[in-house]
Design an enzyme around this catalytic site. Structure first.
Site, PDB file in Angstrom:
ATOM      1  CE  LYS A 152       0.228 -13.029  -6.175  1.00  0.00           C
ATOM      2  NZ  LYS A 152       1.203 -12.440  -5.234  1.00  0.00           N
ATOM      3  N   GLY A 205      -6.754  -5.493  -4.062  1.00  0.00           N
ATOM      4  CA  GLY A 205      -5.529  -4.801  -4.459  1.00  0.00           C
ATOM      5  C   GLY A 205      -5.863  -3.502  -5.158  1.00  0.00           C
ATOM      6  CB  SER A 206      -3.814  -1.392  -7.361  1.00  0.00           C
ATOM      7  OG  SER A 206      -3.456  -2.360  -8.327  1.00  0.00           O
ATOM      8  CD  GLU A 227     -14.093  -5.958  -1.064  1.00  0.00           C
ATOM      9  OE1 GLU A 227     -14.162  -4.718  -1.153  1.00  0.00           O
ATOM     10  OE2 GLU A 227     -15.062  -6.662  -0.731  1.00  0.00           O
ATOM     11  CB  CYS A 261      -8.974  -0.070   0.712  1.00  0.00           C
ATOM     12  SG  CYS A 261      -9.134  -1.622   1.552  1.00  0.00           S
ATOM     13  CD  GLU A 356      -6.473   3.573  -2.261  1.00  0.00           C
ATOM     14  OE1 GLU A 356      -6.243   2.948  -3.305  1.00  0.00           O
ATOM     15  OE2 GLU A 356      -7.103   3.098  -1.302  1.00  0.00           O
TER      16      GLU A 356
HETATM   17  P1  ADP Z   1      -0.836  -3.029  -4.302  1.00  0.00           P
HETATM   18  O1  ADP Z   1      -0.772  -1.673  -4.911  1.00  0.00           O
HETATM   19  O2  ADP Z   1      -1.650  -3.152  -3.081  1.00  0.00           O
HETATM   20  O3  ADP Z   1       0.479  -3.756  -4.280  1.00  0.00           O
HETATM   21  P2  ADP Z   1      -1.521  -4.759  -6.468  1.00  0.00           P
HETATM   22  O4  ADP Z   1      -2.810  -4.693  -7.161  1.00  0.00           O
HETATM   23  O5  ADP Z   1      -0.273  -4.458  -7.189  1.00  0.00           O
HETATM   24  O6  ADP Z   1      -1.766  -3.803  -5.256  1.00  0.00           O
HETATM   25  O7  ADP Z   1      -1.308  -6.166  -5.750  1.00  0.00           O
HETATM   26  C1  ADP Z   1      -2.319  -6.877  -5.080  1.00  0.00           C
HETATM   27  C2  ADP Z   1      -2.114  -8.360  -5.312  1.00  0.00           C
HETATM   28  O8  ADP Z   1      -2.275  -8.633  -6.701  1.00  0.00           O
HETATM   29  C3  ADP Z   1      -0.710  -8.861  -4.958  1.00  0.00           C
HETATM   30  O9  ADP Z   1      -0.809 -10.158  -4.415  1.00  0.00           O
HETATM   31  C4  ADP Z   1      -0.032  -8.905  -6.308  1.00  0.00           C
HETATM   32  O10 ADP Z   1       1.035  -9.830  -6.354  1.00  0.00           O
HETATM   33  C5  ADP Z   1      -1.171  -9.361  -7.201  1.00  0.00           C
HETATM   34  N1  ADP Z   1      -0.991  -9.041  -8.617  1.00  0.00           N
HETATM   35  C6  ADP Z   1      -0.278  -8.049  -9.180  1.00  0.00           C
HETATM   36  N2  ADP Z   1      -0.350  -8.103 -10.523  1.00  0.00           N
HETATM   37  C7  ADP Z   1      -1.131  -9.159 -10.834  1.00  0.00           C
HETATM   38  C8  ADP Z   1      -1.611  -9.737 -12.054  1.00  0.00           C
HETATM   39  N3  ADP Z   1      -1.296  -9.237 -13.226  1.00  0.00           N
HETATM   40  N4  ADP Z   1      -2.434 -10.800 -11.977  1.00  0.00           N
HETATM   41  C9  ADP Z   1      -2.798 -11.310 -10.781  1.00  0.00           C
HETATM   42  N5  ADP Z   1      -2.386 -10.813  -9.608  1.00  0.00           N
HETATM   43  C10 ADP Z   1      -1.559  -9.752  -9.618  1.00  0.00           C
END
Ligand code: ADP
Length: 452
Positions: A152, A205-206, A227, A261, A356
């Protein structure tokens, strides 16, 4: 449908269909169906398919790079490197199927063997900052180890991932082995995480979402690699090649507009060299080329989105104006441009020093002793990367060992090589990607004892 926006212009350039939770279920079902044949393919054949995939990525690299320029606002030079990285990661792991060794362990009364078996369906969740490389760091070793993958991409940057899956099919990957499901995190992403047939999640991601993903995985004891964020130090001792450290420091943090990151967003300079460093550093900052993304000489582009622009602007607006030592220039008009920004006179607990920012913002702080420096460097909850500049290699190694982070560089700001492990200490993550050991994160070790 979801509108994709060109970060350089702020204009919608395309819409994509987002995958529903049911759509994810269908993809997982296809991946599950494709798994046994992919697992049982002769290792040399799996290797050959991955090499062909790498070759086709190479053949399409300019096309992929241009998609990323439009979709993610990357500079063309960076985007070409990123497409090349996908090729390299695939090539590197194409050697793995034939080298996925087990062991024979001496035991009493028989023969003992270990076998590395693939997990099944792996879910890879990718962020928007480096859509191509981060996708490949997940899918290449996962496929090499015999897993099938449902990936995804981030909401805002799905296009290169979609194209990579098409290229994989063209290379001969069987249907269902590598699928991409553009979709919203809380819907499509969450479904991948909770789906009982997905055996492992690779999440980048975050930290906030990463924590939630880990908690969800715990409910099913699902394997997870994370990560997450970083707030990495760039440490310059007085005995370093100051000019070189200063010339390279802007690129250690402003590359990809700071949306990295590994960004070296906290510079620490030994006090006796501070003024000399700042002269060279600010000079180098003035030389960072921001602008036309298709010009090979451009070194920095816009932020990804209006939301990210607002976030970064918020951080900088909370810094007292007299502490902003430098702010560069960016193209006017629409688009999410934010200028390279240097902040000085910060205290260890200041927000700008701890959080960050994920934008082109860096702090510079003097330090007075190695001991004090190590304390400062380890203050944040993150621990992804860091650099140490010194001509005294004993000291550089001592400090490398003392900084709590997964990726240190001495006299360099480079963190990522596909052949070496990458990942974080503390809240920067869990597990390691890339390098020779990544396969272990995509396999189970089975022990078999044979009585003789
Ligand atoms: P960023 O701040 O880099 O956008 P996120 O953590 O929001 O970081 O997003 C990183 C990835 O995680 C994206 O592909 C986002 O769609 C996905 N994501 C966000 N929320 C969820 C969730 N609750 N469960 C699984 N994946 C998620």
């Amino acid at each position: 449908m979801y509108d994709l926006i060109n970060p350089a212009t702020g204009a919608v350039f395309r819409s994509v269909e987002m995958t529903s939770a049911e759509g994810v279920d269908d993809a997982v079902a296809r991946a599950r169906e494709a798994f046994p044949a992919w697992r049982d393919l002769a290792p040399a054949d799996r290797a050959r398919l991955l090499r062909r995939f790498a070759d086709l990525v190479e053949a399409h690299s300019e096309e992929l790079a241009r998609i990323e320029v439009e979709n993610a606002g990357h500079t063309i030079s960076n985007a070409r490197w990123e497409a090349g990285n996908v090729r390299d990661v695939l090539t590197y792991y194409s050697a793995a199927p034939e080298r996925l060794f087990g062991r024979q362990i001496p035991v009493a009364g028989g023969l003992d063997l270990t076998v590395a078996e693939p997990l099944g369906v792996v879910g890879v969740i990718v962020p928007w900052n480096f859509p191509m490389p981060i996708a490949a760091w997940g899918f290449a070793p996962a496929l090499a180890a015999g897993n099938t993958v449902v990936l995804k991409p981030a909401e805002t940057t799905p296009l290169t991932a979609v194209r990579l899956a098409e290229i994989g099919l063209e290379a001969g990957l069987p249907e269902g082995v590598l699928q991409v499901v553009p979709g919203f995190g809380p819907e499509a992403g969450a479904r991948l995480v909770e789906h009982p047939d997905v055996r492992k999640i690779v999440f980048t991601g975050s930290s906030k979402v990463g924590q939630a993903v880990m908690a969800q995985c715990a409910a099913r004891v699902k394997r997870v690699t994370l990560e997450l964020g970083g707030k990495s130090p760039n440490i310059v001792f007085a005995d370093a090649d100051i000019e070189k450290a200063a010339a390279s420091a802007p690129y250690g943090v402003f590359d990809n507009a700071g949306q990295d990151c590994c960004a070296r967003s906290r510079i620490y300079v030994e006090a006796s060299a501070y003024n000399e460093f700042m002269d060279h550093f600010l000079n180098a900052c003035r030389g960072v080329v921001v602008g036309d993304l298709l010009d090979e000489k451009t070194e920095m582009g816009p932020l990804i989105s209006a939301a990210q622009h607002e976030r970064v602007s918020g951080f900088v607006s909370r810094v007292p104006a007299e502490r902003i030592a430098y702010q560069g220039e960016v193209p006017g008009g629409a688009g999410f441009w934010f200028p390279p920004t240097v902040v000085t006179d910060v205290a260890p607990g200041d927000e700008i020093q701890c959080e960050e920012v994920f934008g082109p913002v860096v702090t510079v702080t003097p330090f007075f002793s190695e001991e004090q420096l190590i304390e400062l460097a380890n203050l944040t909850r993150y621990g992804l990367s860091g650099s140490i500049w010194s001509r005294d290699l004993s000291r550089a190694l001592r400090v490398s060992r003392a900084v709590q982070a997964g990726n240190l560089s001495v006299n360099s700001n480079s963190s990522v090589r596909y052949s070496t492990p990458f990942g974080g200490y503390k809240q920067s993550g869990l597990g390691r990607e890339l390098g020779p050991d990544a396969l272990a994160a995509f396999t189970e070790t089975k022990n078999i004892f044979i009585a003789l």
